[in-house]
Design an enzyme around this catalytic site. Sequence first.
Site, PDB file in Angstrom:
ATOM      1  N   SER A  25       0.833  -1.200   0.000  1.00  0.00           N
ATOM      2  CA  SER A  25       0.000   0.000   0.000  1.00  0.00           C
ATOM      3  C   SER A  25       0.865   1.247   0.000  1.00  0.00           C
ATOM      4  O   SER A  25       2.068   1.189   0.229  1.00  0.00           O
ATOM      5  CB  SER A  25      -0.922   0.013   1.212  1.00  0.00           C
ATOM      6  OG  SER A  25      -0.229   0.547   2.324  1.00  0.00           O
ATOM      7  N   LYS A  26       0.221   2.376  -0.219  1.00  0.00           N
ATOM      8  CA  LYS A  26       1.000   3.608  -0.337  1.00  0.00           C
ATOM      9  C   LYS A  26       1.711   3.975   0.955  1.00  0.00           C
ATOM     10  O   LYS A  26       2.710   4.670   0.941  1.00  0.00           O
ATOM     11  CB  LYS A  26       0.117   4.747  -0.832  1.00  0.00           C
ATOM     12  CG  LYS A  26      -0.940   5.201   0.139  1.00  0.00           C
ATOM     13  CD  LYS A  26      -1.653   6.425  -0.421  1.00  0.00           C
ATOM     14  CE  LYS A  26      -2.630   6.979   0.591  1.00  0.00           C
ATOM     15  NZ  LYS A  26      -3.374   8.119   0.091  1.00  0.00           N
ATOM     16  N   ARG A  27       1.206   3.480   2.081  1.00  0.00           N
ATOM     17  CA  ARG A  27       1.847   3.806   3.367  1.00  0.00           C
ATOM     18  C   ARG A  27       3.077   2.935   3.615  1.00  0.00           C
ATOM     19  O   ARG A  27       3.943   3.304   4.395  1.00  0.00           O
ATOM     20  CB  ARG A  27       0.884   3.610   4.536  1.00  0.00           C
ATOM     21  CG  ARG A  27      -0.371   4.395   4.413  1.00  0.00           C
ATOM     22  CD  ARG A  27      -0.457   5.515   5.446  1.00  0.00           C
ATOM     23  NE  ARG A  27      -1.366   6.515   4.957  1.00  0.00           N
ATOM     24  CZ  ARG A  27      -1.125   7.818   4.907  1.00  0.00           C
ATOM     25  NH1 ARG A  27       0.026   8.287   5.340  1.00  0.00           N
ATOM     26  NH2 ARG A  27      -2.001   8.654   4.426  1.00  0.00           N
ATOM     27  N   ASP A  28       3.129   1.746   2.996  1.00  0.00           N
ATOM     28  CA  ASP A  28       4.227   0.820   3.272  1.00  0.00           C
ATOM     29  C   ASP A  28       5.572   1.418   2.937  1.00  0.00           C
ATOM     30  O   ASP A  28       6.529   1.281   3.681  1.00  0.00           O
ATOM     31  CB  ASP A  28       4.058  -0.466   2.459  1.00  0.00           C
ATOM     32  CG  ASP A  28       2.908  -1.290   2.987  1.00  0.00           C
ATOM     33  OD1 ASP A  28       2.699  -1.258   4.203  1.00  0.00           O
ATOM     34  OD2 ASP A  28       2.227  -1.943   2.184  1.00  0.00           O
TER      35      ASP A  28
END
Length: 511
Positions: free
Chosen positions: A264-267
Amino acid sequence: MSKNQVRVRFAPSPTGPLHMGGVRTALYNYLFAKKNKGKFIIRIEDTDQTRFVDGAQEYILDSLKWCGIFPDEGPGIGGEFGPYVQSKRKDRYKEYADLLIQNGNAYYAFDSSQDLEQMRSQAKKMGMPNWQYNGVSRSTMKNSLTLPKDEVDRLLSSGAPYVIRMKMPRNEELRFNDTIRGWVVVNTNNLDDKVLFKADGMPTYHLANIVDDHQMKITHVIRGEEWLPSAPLHVLLYRAFNWECPEFAHLPLLLRPDGNGKLSKRDGDRLGFPVFPMNWTTADGELFSGYKEKGYFPQSFINMLAFLGWNPGTSQEIFSLDELVESFTLDRVSKSGAKFDPDKTRWFQQQYLRNESNEVLASLLESEIPNSIEKEKLTTIVSLMKERATFLGDILSEGDYLLAAPSDFDSKLIIKKWKENTAEIMLNWREEVSKITNFSANQIELTFKSFVEKNQLKIGQVLLPFRILVTGVSMGPGMFEISSFLGQKEVLNRMDNGLNSIKKMLHAEHH
Ligand code: GLU
């Protein structure tokens, strides 16, 4: 255009920056198109105005440009089937929604959002948390299938808000073939009556996507696995319009490095690697880092992405974009999720840096540094440092001592490495260095060897302190090459200054 020409599209929604998974989808579409002498089209799917994000469309197009993925048709490029932005095609969709009403595949629904909310909460109370507007529940709702015809006409002509919904067939075993997954079978009882046309006068993704794919003569739909659940509806829509269905290929998900869930974009920033091709700053000022700004070459990024879900079936790993085009086939795309590997990603970048010529790297560096360094000097610095670098920027940061004498010494390193006789050995070695007449790496090495032999020393007893004096660090490329590059005068100077500073340092340590 020949009748069987392959035409594929990448159809992002401008709801934010393009995730690397999106770049991979674009890449596979591009490779497939080029391999089959077809066309690669970009279409912006912006029918959901509530999710529109400023700057996202530009970001998507710029990212693909940076990657070297150039579309044949698309916004800003043109083409026979434009416009390539759905909001600019707005007026085309209503007639198709109407057509589906006429042929009995869709219906008007007048339920307000409160009506729907009420149904949902009632169902929840009765132990059914996932209420759906579907073949069963539609008969209890306010729509053109349940209301008398004159009431429907009255509502429509009075301007009452409505949506148009798909009339899902009951209990039908729907089968379609996915190039990557094989046969997909679903029972239509498990599908809901999706909204095709919204109260705001815009089509939903599903309707616009099918109408555009048809009008743009798309032959293959290659997209992420997250769209697989929508594919049965799409197949039914083609059928309802009596249009030929394109072939589907749903690409495997990109997984986190540990294989645990979707990347995901947060990873990215949490685990220390970018998830986006280029930097992206949100409206609130939050920065998501990008491969471009981290110093990755677009070619290495693309090469790495190509391998996330595909392999050539050989041991070759380094592929130019043209070579990828040559080798790419959908039947080598895997079904199972592809684990993203940050180490491998860095490895690809290292390979690309190493394989690039010193001259090209020097030119690239030249444009990035403020004070000018002679091109020839820069080329030698590149040749000395590139085996130890991953990014272009590492060459000057790791090799800073090639441009300036070390300003201080790491006292821990000195205490560990400076033995009783080190200073004396260095003074003697300095003497030898000063006598060399031709200061080539080769000559310095020969002098070094005879010095070590004559004095019965170990190589490390001389080479390591010599390196520390000249470079300030204990590791780096060959010392004879470094010395020759710096020149005799500079090397002698650095030795003198280094010996002085270290003497003071050790003196201070003893008190
Ligand atoms: N607009 C969809 C997306 O954002 C496109 C899906 C498709 O390719 O059909 O990914």
